[in-house]
Design a protein around this motif. Structure first.
Motif, PDB file in Angstrom:
ATOM      1  N   PHE A   1       0.843  -1.194   0.000  1.00  0.00           N
ATOM      2  CA  PHE A   1       0.000   0.000   0.000  1.00  0.00           C
ATOM      3  C   PHE A   1       0.879   1.245   0.000  1.00  0.00           C
ATOM      4  CE2 PHE A   1      -2.064  -3.477   2.202  1.00  0.00           C
ATOM      5  CZ  PHE A   1      -3.266  -3.583   1.515  1.00  0.00           C
ATOM      6  N   LEU A   2       0.520   2.199  -0.850  1.00  0.00           N
ATOM      7  CA  LEU A   2       1.201   3.489  -0.885  1.00  0.00           C
ATOM      8  C   LEU A   2       0.247   4.523  -0.307  1.00  0.00           C
ATOM      9  CD1 LEU A   2       3.853   4.900  -1.885  1.00  0.00           C
ATOM     10  CD2 LEU A   2       2.521   5.627  -3.870  1.00  0.00           C
ATOM     11  N   ILE A   3       0.556   5.013   0.888  1.00  0.00           N
ATOM     12  CA  ILE A   3      -0.342   5.884   1.647  1.00  0.00           C
ATOM     13  C   ILE A   3       0.182   7.323   1.618  1.00  0.00           C
ATOM     14  CG2 ILE A   3      -1.385   6.299   3.892  1.00  0.00           C
ATOM     15  CD1 ILE A   3      -2.254   3.679   2.514  1.00  0.00           C
ATOM     16  N   ARG A   4      -0.719   8.250   1.339  1.00  0.00           N
ATOM     17  CA  ARG A   4      -0.350   9.667   1.327  1.00  0.00           C
ATOM     18  C   ARG A   4      -0.215  10.194   2.751  1.00  0.00           C
ATOM     19  NH1 ARG A   4      -0.672  13.516  -2.429  1.00  0.00           N
ATOM     20  NH2 ARG A   4      -1.932  12.189  -3.784  1.00  0.00           N
ATOM     21  N   ARG A   5       0.810  10.987   2.970  1.00  0.00           N
ATOM     22  CA  ARG A   5       0.995  11.674   4.243  1.00  0.00           C
ATOM     23  C   ARG A   5       0.555  13.133   4.127  1.00  0.00           C
ATOM     24  NH1 ARG A   5       6.817   9.060   6.191  1.00  0.00           N
ATOM     25  NH2 ARG A   5       5.869   7.380   7.427  1.00  0.00           N
ATOM     26  N   GLU A   6       0.494  13.812   5.258  1.00  0.00           N
ATOM     27  CA  GLU A   6      -0.039  15.170   5.265  1.00  0.00           C
ATOM     28  C   GLU A   6       0.804  16.131   4.435  1.00  0.00           C
ATOM     29  OE1 GLU A   6      -0.709  16.584   9.190  1.00  0.00           O
ATOM     30  OE2 GLU A   6      -2.258  15.094   9.661  1.00  0.00           O
ATOM     31  N   ASP A   7       2.102  15.851   4.292  1.00  0.00           N
ATOM     32  CA  ASP A   7       2.974  16.741   3.514  1.00  0.00           C
ATOM     33  C   ASP A   7       3.015  16.356   2.038  1.00  0.00           C
ATOM     34  OD1 ASP A   7       4.379  14.385   3.660  1.00  0.00           O
ATOM     35  OD2 ASP A   7       6.201  15.251   4.534  1.00  0.00           O
ATOM     36  N   ASN A   8       2.100  15.465   1.620  1.00  0.00           N
ATOM     37  CA  ASN A   8       2.008  14.973   0.242  1.00  0.00           C
ATOM     38  C   ASN A   8       3.212  14.136  -0.176  1.00  0.00           C
ATOM     39  OD1 ASN A   8      -0.595  15.894  -0.577  1.00  0.00           O
ATOM     40  ND2 ASN A   8       0.215  17.978  -0.670  1.00  0.00           N
ATOM     41  N   ARG A   9       3.962  13.654   0.795  1.00  0.00           N
ATOM     42  CA  ARG A   9       4.890  12.567   0.547  1.00  0.00           C
ATOM     43  C   ARG A   9       4.140  11.269   0.856  1.00  0.00           C
ATOM     44  NH1 ARG A   9       9.099  11.640   3.154  1.00  0.00           N
ATOM     45  NH2 ARG A   9      10.547  11.166   1.465  1.00  0.00           N
ATOM     46  N   PHE A  10       4.813  10.140   0.683  1.00  0.00           N
ATOM     47  CA  PHE A  10       4.118   8.864   0.775  1.00  0.00           C
ATOM     48  C   PHE A  10       4.880   7.875   1.650  1.00  0.00           C
ATOM     49  CE2 PHE A  10       2.685  10.776  -3.147  1.00  0.00           C
ATOM     50  CZ  PHE A  10       1.327  10.511  -3.146  1.00  0.00           C
ATOM     51  N   LEU A  11       4.119   6.918   2.158  1.00  0.00           N
ATOM     52  CA  LEU A  11       4.677   5.755   2.838  1.00  0.00           C
ATOM     53  C   LEU A  11       4.335   4.528   2.008  1.00  0.00           C
ATOM     54  CD1 LEU A  11       5.983   4.307   5.300  1.00  0.00           C
ATOM     55  CD2 LEU A  11       3.669   4.159   6.266  1.00  0.00           C
TER      56      LEU A  11
END
Length: 284
Positions: free
Chosen positions: A229-239
């Motif tokens: 899963f590629l999850i968006r973070r609040e800074d628009n980077r990803f995990l």
């Protein structure tokens, strides 16, 4: 205006504008869609409510509406990302995404049987394929056809620009088997069943039609499944998160493997209900 013209406009603006401006425009358009897409809004609210109710949470109307609006906005960002990012380098990946549990993918790929990457309409599954290609993995994805030929080709062209081999749903069976024999990673979505399968599984406490094909292919070929899963973070980077590989020999039956995969998907949706892009009432 046709779907094709809308997506062509999105493609042009996502590539022509600076990314933060494209996100801002996408947010405005998403808010309009939230306002006027009455059915989609109701369905997203229903899905989020079901997920939260299963956790014993009882959000009020205002909270559900806030979360549904955020869901629409996240989908707008996803569309921008889909057209903005083409081929990526390993340097781009380092700037854009943190990778969690990469050894899980290395372990599965090292088995030499190919790998099924089971994802969902969650976060940004499309960009995940580009990241994996940039990291040097051969990747094939099974894609559901769009409603019109021109829109379908627009989407397929964008995927191919990222170095992803595409197999169209409904015609993919032999291609998947060949790709696994080559040792490819096969990206499949595990949250929507587009077949006539009538074997539901319990999902967030209620029967749901989740696809059986990932578990069936794994059992047939011996290819491990890596939930990814590629999850968006609040800074628009990803995990980019890899769960530990599910080797078919660890399970007594296809149904056992399917239930384990459903449980992992549940765990991701509990964390990120506002990034699950299902605009139908999933449990209806």
């Amino acid at each position: 205006m046709s779907d094709y013209m809308i997506y062509q406009a999105a493609r042009f603006l996502s590539r022509a504008l600076p990314l933060h401006n494209a996100y801002a425009l996408g947010r405005c358009i998403s808010d309009l869609c939230y306002l006027f897409d009455h059915r989609g809004r109701r369905c997203v609210i229903s899905n989020i409510r079901h997920i939260l109710d299963h956790q014993g949470r009882n959000p009020g109307k205002a909270e559900l509406e806030r979360m549904a609006r955020e869901n629409f906005r996240n989908f707008g960002r996803y569309i921008v990302d889909f057209f903005h990012y083409d081929r990526m380098t390993s340097g781009d990946v380092k700037r854009l995404a943190e990778i969690e549990n990469p050894e899980a993918l290395r372990q599965a790929h090292g088995a030499g049987r190919g790998v099924l990457l089971a994802s969902a309409h969650l976060g940004n599954w499309e960009l995940g394929g580009a990241i994996l290609h940039a990291l040097g993995y051969p990747i094939t994805a099974v894609a559901y056809p769009q409603r019109t030929r021109k829109t379908h080709e627009l989407f397929q062209s964008q995927r191919r620009r990222r170095g992803i081999n595409i197999l169209t749903f409904g015609e993919a069976a032999r291609g998947v088997l060949r790709a696994l024999k080559r040792g490819d990673l096969i990206g499949v979505l595990s949250d929507r069943d587009y077949t006539l399968n009538q074997n539901p599984v319990t999902f967030f406490g209620a029967p749901a039609r989740l696809p059986s094909s990932p578990a069936r292919i794994s059992m047939r070929t011996g290819a491990p499944i890596v939930p990814t899963f590629l999850i968006r973070r609040e800074d628009n980077r990803f995990l980019l998160r890899f769960h530990n590989p599910l080797f078919p020999e660890q399970f007594q039956s296809q149904d056992d493997l399917r239930l384990r995969l459903a449980a992992i998907l549940e765990s991701e949706l509990r964390l990120n209900p506002c990034q699950w892009y299902i605009f139908d009432d999933f449990w209806a």
